[in-house]
Design a protein around this motif. Structure first.
Motif, PDB file in Angstrom:
ATOM      1  N   GLU A 115      -7.190  13.262   1.652  1.00  0.00           N
ATOM      2  CA  GLU A 115      -7.442  14.502   2.274  1.00  0.00           C
ATOM      3  C   GLU A 115      -8.425  14.345   2.732  1.00  0.00           C
ATOM      4  OE1 GLU A 115      -6.957  17.085   0.028  1.00  0.00           O
ATOM      5  OE2 GLU A 115      -5.954  15.684  -1.112  1.00  0.00           O
ATOM      6  N   THR A 116      -8.628  13.122   3.127  1.00  0.00           N
ATOM      7  CA  THR A 116     -10.489  12.788   4.810  1.00  0.00           C
ATOM      8  C   THR A 116      -9.255  12.583   5.710  1.00  0.00           C
ATOM      9  OG1 THR A 116     -11.581  11.747   4.994  1.00  0.00           O
ATOM     10  CG2 THR A 116      -9.692  10.530   4.853  1.00  0.00           C
ATOM     11  N   ASP A 117      -9.591  13.611   6.604  1.00  0.00           N
ATOM     12  CA  ASP A 117      -9.366  13.276   7.952  1.00  0.00           C
ATOM     13  C   ASP A 117     -10.268  12.176   8.682  1.00  0.00           C
ATOM     14  OD1 ASP A 117      -7.421  15.575   7.992  1.00  0.00           O
ATOM     15  OD2 ASP A 117      -9.182  16.735   8.421  1.00  0.00           O
ATOM     16  N   ASN A 118     -11.050  11.457   8.158  1.00  0.00           N
ATOM     17  CA  ASN A 118     -11.781  10.582   8.955  1.00  0.00           C
ATOM     18  C   ASN A 118     -11.018   9.243   9.099  1.00  0.00           C
ATOM     19  OD1 ASN A 118     -13.918   8.604   8.846  1.00  0.00           O
ATOM     20  ND2 ASN A 118     -15.431   8.835   8.172  1.00  0.00           N
ATOM     21  N   LYS A 119     -11.149   8.669  10.361  1.00  0.00           N
ATOM     22  CA  LYS A 119      -9.678   7.788  10.319  1.00  0.00           C
ATOM     23  C   LYS A 119     -10.706   6.597  10.355  1.00  0.00           C
ATOM     24  CE  LYS A 119      -6.231   9.777  13.446  1.00  0.00           C
ATOM     25  NZ  LYS A 119      -6.604  10.448  12.893  1.00  0.00           N
ATOM     26  N   CYS A 120     -11.590   6.635  10.601  1.00  0.00           N
ATOM     27  CA  CYS A 120     -12.695   5.132  10.228  1.00  0.00           C
ATOM     28  C   CYS A 120     -12.670   4.926   8.903  1.00  0.00           C
ATOM     29  CB  CYS A 120     -13.897   5.068  10.191  1.00  0.00           C
ATOM     30  SG  CYS A 120     -14.177   5.758  12.180  1.00  0.00           S
TER      31      CYS A 120
ATOM     32  N   VAL B 209       0.690  -1.362  -0.396  1.00  0.00           N
ATOM     33  CA  VAL B 209      -0.348  -0.052   0.038  1.00  0.00           C
ATOM     34  C   VAL B 209       1.153   1.492   0.187  1.00  0.00           C
ATOM     35  CG1 VAL B 209      -1.404   1.342   1.149  1.00  0.00           C
ATOM     36  CG2 VAL B 209      -1.743  -1.230   0.895  1.00  0.00           C
ATOM     37  N   LEU B 210       0.493   2.267  -0.781  1.00  0.00           N
ATOM     38  CA  LEU B 210       1.664   3.243  -1.072  1.00  0.00           C
ATOM     39  C   LEU B 210       0.413   3.924   0.117  1.00  0.00           C
ATOM     40  CD1 LEU B 210       1.422   3.991  -4.725  1.00  0.00           C
ATOM     41  CD2 LEU B 210       3.398   3.492  -3.165  1.00  0.00           C
ATOM     42  N   LEU B 211       0.991   5.157   0.744  1.00  0.00           N
ATOM     43  CA  LEU B 211       1.226   5.894   1.664  1.00  0.00           C
ATOM     44  C   LEU B 211       1.859   7.417   1.719  1.00  0.00           C
ATOM     45  CD1 LEU B 211       0.659   4.112   5.498  1.00  0.00           C
ATOM     46  CD2 LEU B 211      -1.803   4.236   3.582  1.00  0.00           C
ATOM     47  N   GLY B 212       0.723   8.525   2.074  1.00  0.00           N
ATOM     48  CA  GLY B 212       1.446   9.559   2.219  1.00  0.00           C
ATOM     49  C   GLY B 212       0.568  10.707   1.949  1.00  0.00           C
ATOM     50  N   ALA B 213       1.260  12.225   2.300  1.00  0.00           N
ATOM     51  CA  ALA B 213       0.050  13.495   1.738  1.00  0.00           C
ATOM     52  C   ALA B 213       0.249  13.519   0.256  1.00  0.00           C
ATOM     53  CB  ALA B 213       1.463  14.485   2.515  1.00  0.00           C
TER      54      ALA B 213
ATOM     55  N   ARG C 106       4.257  14.568   8.224  1.00  0.00           N
ATOM     56  CA  ARG C 106       2.503  13.353   8.278  1.00  0.00           C
ATOM     57  C   ARG C 106       3.018  12.665   8.162  1.00  0.00           C
ATOM     58  NH1 ARG C 106      -2.056  12.129   9.581  1.00  0.00           N
ATOM     59  NH2 ARG C 106      -3.382  11.441   7.512  1.00  0.00           N
ATOM     60  N   ALA C 107       4.561  11.605   6.839  1.00  0.00           N
ATOM     61  CA  ALA C 107       4.664  10.295   7.920  1.00  0.00           C
ATOM     62  C   ALA C 107       5.512   9.454   8.215  1.00  0.00           C
ATOM     63  CB  ALA C 107       5.725  10.732   6.958  1.00  0.00           C
ATOM     64  N   SER C 108       5.274  11.210   9.673  1.00  0.00           N
ATOM     65  CA  SER C 108       5.375  10.208  10.991  1.00  0.00           C
ATOM     66  C   SER C 108       4.727   9.822  11.527  1.00  0.00           C
ATOM     67  CB  SER C 108       6.275  11.313  11.910  1.00  0.00           C
ATOM     68  OG  SER C 108       7.946  11.651  11.016  1.00  0.00           O
ATOM     69  N   GLU C 109       3.142  10.934  11.483  1.00  0.00           N
ATOM     70  CA  GLU C 109       1.653  10.783  11.931  1.00  0.00           C
ATOM     71  C   GLU C 109       1.059   9.564  10.972  1.00  0.00           C
ATOM     72  OE1 GLU C 109       0.912  15.362  12.111  1.00  0.00           O
ATOM     73  OE2 GLU C 109      -0.543  14.331  10.665  1.00  0.00           O
TER      74      GLU C 109
END
Ligand code: GDP
Length: 196
Positions: free
Chosen positions: A84-89, A27-31, A115-118
């Protein structure tokens, strides 16, 4: 970009790619704007792919066989992260679905580095007990004069968070395949240590 890939977010098999050679779900993650789509496009358009028609839903979910250290491995690359979403769910299923994660930031954007650290911390919360392979990727290293995050900061962050580190340039196609290959090597090591 969730709708068409919902079926890939079933968590049933998360972290349990026991088959030798995969398929491994990465999975690619990041801002937003760090280069996830660029990574997915490079993966999808790879010259050493068997056939580009194999690539289902390219850009979002792309599965292909690549050769790493003389052995085939099947990677399913998921570019499904909604930065973009802040929705943790909404984000949690995405954090559960991978066998491994490429955690991207842009070396030209300090906020994306934070953001990557978070995201690394969130991953640890979502999957506390698992030694999930993660590579911290500092992308856009071609933009020398716009750099805001040094190589040593990136490396130090990876050391703190116990993951691998690489700097890349998707624009120059520099080190992108090294990142994918590194991912496969880590997944194989993890599999071997489980089997042992
Ligand atoms: P995403 O939001 O994470 O999917 O980011 P994108 O892949 O859409 O990239 C955002 C922008 O950065 C686009 O204009 C890309 O062309 C550009 N970009 C991505 N990777 C690089 C890179 O390594 N170097 C440079 N100079 N630009 C890049």
């Amino acid at each position: 970009s969730w709708s068409s890939s919902d079926s890939f977010i079933s968590t049933d098999s998360a972290g349990e790619s026991a088959e030798p050679g995969g398929p491994y779900r990465v999975v690619l993650l990041g801002a937003s704007g760090v280069g996830k789509t660029a990574f997915a496009n490079i993966f999808a358009g790879a010259a050493d792919s068997m056939d580009s028609d194999d690539c289902e839903l390219c850009g979002e979910v792309c599965e292909k066989e690549i050769e790493v250290d003389g052995e085939p491995a099947t990677l399913t690359l998921l570019d499904i992260w909604d930065a973009e979403t802040d929705n943790k769910c909404a984000q949690e299923p995405c954090m559960q679905t991978g066998d491994a994660y490429l955690l991207l930031y842009s070396v030209t954007d300090r906020a994306s580095f934070l953001r990557a650290s978070e995201l690394r911390i969130s991953l640890r919360c979502v999957r506390p007990a698992q030694h999930t392979p993660i590579i911290l990727v500092g992308n856009k290293c071609d933009l020398v004069r716009r750099r805001e995050v040094s190589v040593s900061e990136g490396r130090a962050c990876a050391a703190v968070f116990d993951c691998k580190f690489i700097e890349t340039s998707a624009a120059m196609q520099h080190n992108v395949w090294e990142a994918f290959h590194g991912m496969v090597r880590q997944l194989r090591l993890r599999r071997e240590s489980k089997e042992a």
